[in-house]
Design a protein around this motif. Structure first.
Motif: not given
Length: 148
Positions: A53-59, A68-71, A118-128
């Motif tokens: 549900g989050a759009d890809r953004g710029e870093s 990155v996706w979302g803010e 290795y691919v690291e992903v940080t996911i906010s609590r807004k997402h599953v």
């Protein structure tokens, strides 16, 4: 002990994500080399424009190894170091053919393991997390060869 502190400090600084109001998200890019760098560039081209549900953004700084996706909601870094807290005996769950190491100290941080990089992903609590990791499985499998 100083080396361990230096690693922790480096990881903490590398993972610092600051969202601007509608601007680029600050993410410290990794510096992969050789085959890992090429595979990470390929992964960057295959990543979805929308993730859970989050759009890809710029870093910033711009990097082919960061997405990155979302803010600052979801951040991906390809070509990071092996997770320092992961041991050889850890059970690593697999989601759609990709093994993900969940960082026990940071429940929002997951690292894909057993691949060319290795691919690291940080996911906010807004997402599953399962939704995000499932959506990332296909591009990771396509871009990064399995190892071992």
């Amino acid at each position: 002990m100083p080396l361990r502190f230096a690693r922790w400090t480096g990881c903490a600084c590398a993972l610092l994500i600051v969202a601007g109001c509608g601007g680029a998200v600050r993410v410290e890019p990794p510096v992969p080399e050789g085959a890992a760098a090429a595979a990470c560039e390929t992964l960057g081209e295959r990543l979805p424009q929308r993730l859970d549900g989050a759009d890809r953004g710029e870093s910033t700084p711009a990097s082919p190894y960061v997405a990155v996706w979302g803010e600052a909601e979801i951040a991906l870094r390809c070509g990071v170091a092996r997770p320092a807290t992961m041991s050889a005996t850890d059970q690593v769950p697999e989601i759609n053919g990709v093994a993900w190491y969940p960082d026990p100290a940071r429940p929002t941080l997951f690292t894909s393991v057993g691949r060319e990089a290795y691919v690291e992903v940080t996911i906010s609590r807004k997402h599953v997390p399962q939704n995000v990791l499932l959506d990332l499985a296909a591009p990771i499998k396509a871009a990064l060869a399995q190892t071992g």
